[in-house]
Write an enzyme that holds these catalytic residues in place. Structure first.
Site, PDB file in Angstrom:
ATOM      1  N   SER A  79       0.793  -1.236   0.000  1.00  0.00           N
ATOM      2  CA  SER A  79       0.000   0.000   0.000  1.00  0.00           C
ATOM      3  C   SER A  79       0.822   1.280   0.000  1.00  0.00           C
ATOM      4  O   SER A  79       0.271   2.354  -0.258  1.00  0.00           O
ATOM      5  CB  SER A  79      -0.898   0.034   1.233  1.00  0.00           C
ATOM      6  OG  SER A  79      -2.173  -0.400   0.909  1.00  0.00           O
ATOM      7  N   LYS A  82       0.674   3.543  -2.869  1.00  0.00           N
ATOM      8  CA  LYS A  82      -0.436   4.495  -3.028  1.00  0.00           C
ATOM      9  C   LYS A  82       0.066   5.943  -2.899  1.00  0.00           C
ATOM     10  O   LYS A  82      -0.481   6.859  -3.510  1.00  0.00           O
ATOM     11  CB  LYS A  82      -1.538   4.208  -1.994  1.00  0.00           C
ATOM     12  CG  LYS A  82      -2.222   2.842  -2.248  1.00  0.00           C
ATOM     13  CD  LYS A  82      -3.150   2.424  -1.133  1.00  0.00           C
ATOM     14  CE  LYS A  82      -4.034   1.264  -1.525  1.00  0.00           C
ATOM     15  NZ  LYS A  82      -3.891   0.031  -0.817  1.00  0.00           N
ATOM     16  N   TYR A 203      -2.178  -1.558 -10.854  1.00  0.00           N
ATOM     17  CA  TYR A 203      -2.216  -1.390  -9.393  1.00  0.00           C
ATOM     18  C   TYR A 203      -1.447  -2.542  -8.713  1.00  0.00           C
ATOM     19  O   TYR A 203      -0.623  -2.306  -7.815  1.00  0.00           O
ATOM     20  CB  TYR A 203      -3.684  -1.335  -8.937  1.00  0.00           C
ATOM     21  CG  TYR A 203      -3.886  -1.479  -7.444  1.00  0.00           C
ATOM     22  CD1 TYR A 203      -3.737  -0.386  -6.595  1.00  0.00           C
ATOM     23  CD2 TYR A 203      -4.220  -2.715  -6.889  1.00  0.00           C
ATOM     24  CE1 TYR A 203      -3.909  -0.530  -5.225  1.00  0.00           C
ATOM     25  CE2 TYR A 203      -4.399  -2.861  -5.527  1.00  0.00           C
ATOM     26  CZ  TYR A 203      -4.234  -1.772  -4.694  1.00  0.00           C
ATOM     27  OH  TYR A 203      -4.401  -1.925  -3.337  1.00  0.00           O
ATOM     28  N   TYR A 255      -4.515   2.789   7.663  1.00  0.00           N
ATOM     29  CA  TYR A 255      -5.790   2.073   7.619  1.00  0.00           C
ATOM     30  C   TYR A 255      -6.719   2.612   8.718  1.00  0.00           C
ATOM     31  O   TYR A 255      -6.715   3.797   9.014  1.00  0.00           O
ATOM     32  CB  TYR A 255      -5.588   0.550   7.762  1.00  0.00           C
ATOM     33  CG  TYR A 255      -4.502  -0.024   6.893  1.00  0.00           C
ATOM     34  CD1 TYR A 255      -4.553   0.117   5.515  1.00  0.00           C
ATOM     35  CD2 TYR A 255      -3.435  -0.719   7.439  1.00  0.00           C
ATOM     36  CE1 TYR A 255      -3.573  -0.431   4.708  1.00  0.00           C
ATOM     37  CE2 TYR A 255      -2.452  -1.274   6.636  1.00  0.00           C
ATOM     38  CZ  TYR A 255      -2.518  -1.118   5.271  1.00  0.00           C
ATOM     39  OH  TYR A 255      -1.557  -1.653   4.487  1.00  0.00           O
ATOM     40  N   VAL A 273       0.977  -3.913   3.750  1.00  0.00           N
ATOM     41  CA  VAL A 273       0.878  -5.245   4.357  1.00  0.00           C
ATOM     42  C   VAL A 273       2.121  -6.103   4.109  1.00  0.00           C
ATOM     43  O   VAL A 273       2.241  -7.190   4.670  1.00  0.00           O
ATOM     44  CB  VAL A 273      -0.395  -6.006   3.916  1.00  0.00           C
ATOM     45  CG1 VAL A 273      -1.654  -5.358   4.465  1.00  0.00           C
ATOM     46  CG2 VAL A 273      -0.456  -6.158   2.409  1.00  0.00           C
TER      47      VAL A 273
END
Ligand code: GLU
Length: 322
Positions: A79, A82, A203, A255, A273
């Site tokens: 992540s 991102k 992605y 998160y 993660v």
């Protein structure tokens, strides 16, 4: 374990030996905490990580580094990509256009949740959750090849060695039905344009970049230096966009643990993660941690533990006024 207590005097950043000692304590705390977490398993390839591994790398603008533990192992960025995707979108597509497709609100839901997207608002809540990142990727996919995004990732992480981890990418593509479902849901709402399969493929590739704690410290350092590579002077992204990115990281980067992290650590950070956390700190300094043992929310338990100690002892919280 050395717990931070509020009786402890803070250590000034101007005392390098004492700062190193604080990082060492943070590292020891983080390493000890790893036994309370487990490596992610929903992407099968991630379950192979050594849950006891822990590394901490701090990199300052003047080139000074603090390098503790497992800082050279390559692991997938997940992540944290991102942040890079958002940086590319802001730089090339602009603030107004990017945030007309995705909001900037924390969700309090899990990273891969579909709930608010279907029940509350058609646009994803923010670019740090899967739905928002996939939506941002739909803006990038027609404009950029994977190689171009990889090149930007290498530049902003100060690491030319970043490559695609093929086995993580395959594992993720084989098991990524929930992310494909998010993309098709966005398409069905006519929020997303383009081909959901091509968009999720890009992605997945960006999630599968192989980084180290050092590369994450590099990313944190560039963000701390307002978007400039401090060693070459090369301008990578405008300071105003960096402010936006760090704000979104602060409010949404961990998160549904972002609020607690904001209170206890108080720094713009993003977790993945794969076990990484990137953090941008005053100084300016970047901190990268690697610890694949995750807590119940999917954040590196070692990374959070270490950062809490370091932020407290060095008064790095953005709302500390000294
Ligand atoms: N590739 C992961 C997914 O989309 C990223 C999740 C994460 O690091 O939070 O499920």
């Amino acid at each position: 374990m050395i717990y931070p207590t509020y009786e402890q005097k803070h250590v000034p950043l101007t005392d390098p030996a004492a700062v190193r000692e604080v990082f060492r304590e943070g590292y020891e705390n983080g390493r000890a905490a790893c036994e309370y977490g487990t490596a992610a398993s929903y992407i099968p390839e991630l379950a192979k990580a050594d849950a006891a591994a822990f590394g901490l790398y701090a990199w300052k603008k003047d080139g000074e580094v603090i390098d503790l533990g497992d800082t050279t192992t390559r692991f997938s960025i997940q992540s944290i990509s991102k942040v890079i995707n958002l940086a590319v979108a802001l730089k090339f597509i602009g603030f107004r256009e990017t945030f007309s497709h995705v909001l900037m609100e924390p969700t309090g839901d899990a990273f891969n949740s579909i709930l608010k997207l279907d029940l509350v608002e058609n646009r994803p809540f923010n670019p740090m959750i899967n739905a928002g990142a996939i939506q941002v990727m739909s803006l990038l996919e027609p404009e950029f090849s994977f190689e171009e995004l990889l090149e930007f990732a290498r530049a902003i992480c100060l690491d030319d060695g970043i490559e695609l981890n093929e086995s993580v990418y395959r594992s993720e593509a084989e098991t990524g039905d929930r992310n494909r479902a998010i993309a098709w849901l966005l398409k069905s709402k006519e929020v997303m344009k383009g081909d959901p399969d091509r968009i999720t493929d890009l992605y997945f590739k960006m999630c599968s970049l192989n980084v180290s704690a050092k590369s994450l410290a590099g990313l944190g350092l560039v963000l701390a230096c307002e978007g400039t590579n401090p060693f070459t002077g090369k301008h990578l992204i405008a300071p105003g966009y960096v402010r936006t990115i760090k704000s979104v990281m602060f409010t949404c980067g961990l998160y549904d643990e972002s609020g607690e992290f904001g209170v206890k650590v108080g720094l713009p950070a993003k977790s993945g993660v794969g076990g990484g956390i990137v953090c941008a700190v005053k100084g300016p300094m970047g901190i990268g941690t690697y610890g694949p043992a995750l807590d119940a929310k999917g954040n590196s338990i070692g990374g959070i533990t270490a950062l809490e100690h370091i932020a407290h002892r060095l008064r790095l919280h953005v709302f500390d006024y000294t």
